[in-house]
Design an enzyme around this catalytic site. Sequence first.
Site, mmCIF file in Angstrom:
data_model
loop_
_atom_site.group_PDB
_atom_site.id
_atom_site.type_symbol
_atom_site.label_atom_id
_atom_site.label_comp_id
_atom_site.label_asym_id
_atom_site.label_seq_id
_atom_site.Cartn_x
_atom_site.Cartn_y
_atom_site.Cartn_z
ATOM 1 N N LYS A 56 67.331 40.963 104.791
ATOM 2 C CA LYS A 56 68.032 41.689 105.828
ATOM 3 C C LYS A 56 68.729 40.715 106.784
ATOM 4 O O LYS A 56 68.324 39.557 106.907
ATOM 5 C CB LYS A 56 67.046 42.536 106.646
ATOM 6 C CG LYS A 56 66.443 43.712 105.923
ATOM 7 C CD LYS A 56 65.462 44.434 106.825
ATOM 8 C CE LYS A 56 64.856 45.646 106.139
ATOM 9 N NZ LYS A 56 65.824 46.728 105.932
ATOM 10 N N ARG A 94 61.153 53.313 98.370
ATOM 11 C CA ARG A 94 61.125 54.321 97.306
ATOM 12 C C ARG A 94 60.257 53.866 96.127
ATOM 13 O O ARG A 94 59.735 54.692 95.386
ATOM 14 C CB ARG A 94 62.550 54.649 96.861
ATOM 15 C CG ARG A 94 63.286 53.504 96.208
ATOM 16 C CD ARG A 94 64.791 53.712 96.237
ATOM 17 N NE ARG A 94 65.325 53.573 97.588
ATOM 18 C CZ ARG A 94 66.605 53.767 97.910
ATOM 19 N NH1 ARG A 94 67.472 54.120 96.985
ATOM 20 N NH2 ARG A 94 67.013 53.619 99.154
#
Length: 501
Positions: A280, A354
């Site tokens: 990130k 996920r």
Amino acid sequence: MKCQVKESQLAQEATDVLVVGVYEGESTWSKAHQALDQALGGQLRELKNNGEFSGKNQQSALIHTRKALPAQRILLMGLGKKGEVTLDRIRQAMGTAFKNVRQIGAHAFSVPVFGTDALKAPASDIAQAMVEGAILGGYRFTHYRSENEESSKDVRTMTLLANRANQVSAMKSGVRRGEASANATWFARDLCNHPANVMTPSRVVQEAQNIAKEFSVKLTVLERKDQQKLGMGGMLGVSRGSQEPPKFIVLEYTGAKKKERPVVLVGKTITFDSGGISLKPSENMEQMKADMTGGAEVLGTVRAAAQLRLPLNIVGILPATENMPGGRATKPGDILRMLNGKTVEVQNTDAEGRLILADGLAYAARFNPRCLVDIATLTGACIIALGQFAIGMMGNDDALKADLKKAGEQAGERVWEMPLWEEYFEQLKSDVADMRNIGGRGGGMITAGMFLSKFVGDCPWVHLDIASTDWSSSERPYIGKGPTAIGTRLLVQWLINRAGR
């Protein structure tokens, strides 16, 4: 803070602060307001007539009674126009009122139930909202401060005043619900406020152990070797780059007959998300300590359900790990085999939530659930689509979605449904595996939900994406800066509704 209920008249209530709700634009006063105004020599009407206090939403004014009344002070709290009052506006008013009470150093306050003449809601629901607003408005996280100068200003008692004796029982029920719901939110906020070097997956296990011990809830923790044996490729793949061992946590609350099928809640519990190899940007990365918000909310919800002794069977599942880069970390292009046997090509290691949720949802099938809800800070796309005031919702069961939407309206934690059409799966097709873990820029929130849908089977299921609401950059009436734990009270209210309480 202790919350209590009693029957009393405003002009007779002895307290540090008497909080009085006032509508905007009302030309006549109630008998209770008139009694206060008369005792104060017309001060209330004078404030209104000279424009100092109009009753606008969130407006407040403090009056020292100088022994003209048993209450030492009167805090006027604006509720806005009578026709615009909602349960959440009442929550907001109580959050603001609590902060005012604490600021002046008062240790106790009393307040009549707001809005009974403006809302169709029963007194119990209004009492619940008022308690939630006050408790949440008082939230502070001072665990790591060397000096806490505000500790002397703690408010110790909140007293809700009933006009009639037959209101007391219902209001007490609402207070109990409000305390459980708000305290669950405090609990989740605390977990997300702790830094990631403290709130590791192992520490999350400790928090689950505390709940299990206090409320006789069954706890199972699957360690890395257990995950390997079961074939939890998502959990194992995401955790490969971290020195912290992954923990797959299962809490089972039994409030109904054992043969009754449970409600299963699955919460994303990434205790720190660096993005892994797909690192990130550094800006705001410190907020990624709250990427475990979904799991924290599931823990808080199970805790509240046990406190309220809801007649339901509830299973809470927390796949807990860090997502870190490292020499052994999962790489873009790697293929993982999930618990249900499906293979996933990892094209972006920052789409890790996920992956662990997929194993959590597949594991949930072992409980033959009546319904299944997962909650997660899943996608940045949710923030782009919905801003900061709505939770993204997708699912395969219209009745379940409607129930959660209703609970969200009641709790002031609203959801907005997004489509879950099979055409979106085209974006997830892989050349080398059953699917890939990202679907491109378009419809990113929806393709994440579509990915999860492949792991729930035929069970009624709803996915809640709280990435849009989990962090607040500004102070709001009952929501402070930082982790909000929004979604906790939605889940608690939904379970209360299912239990018929």
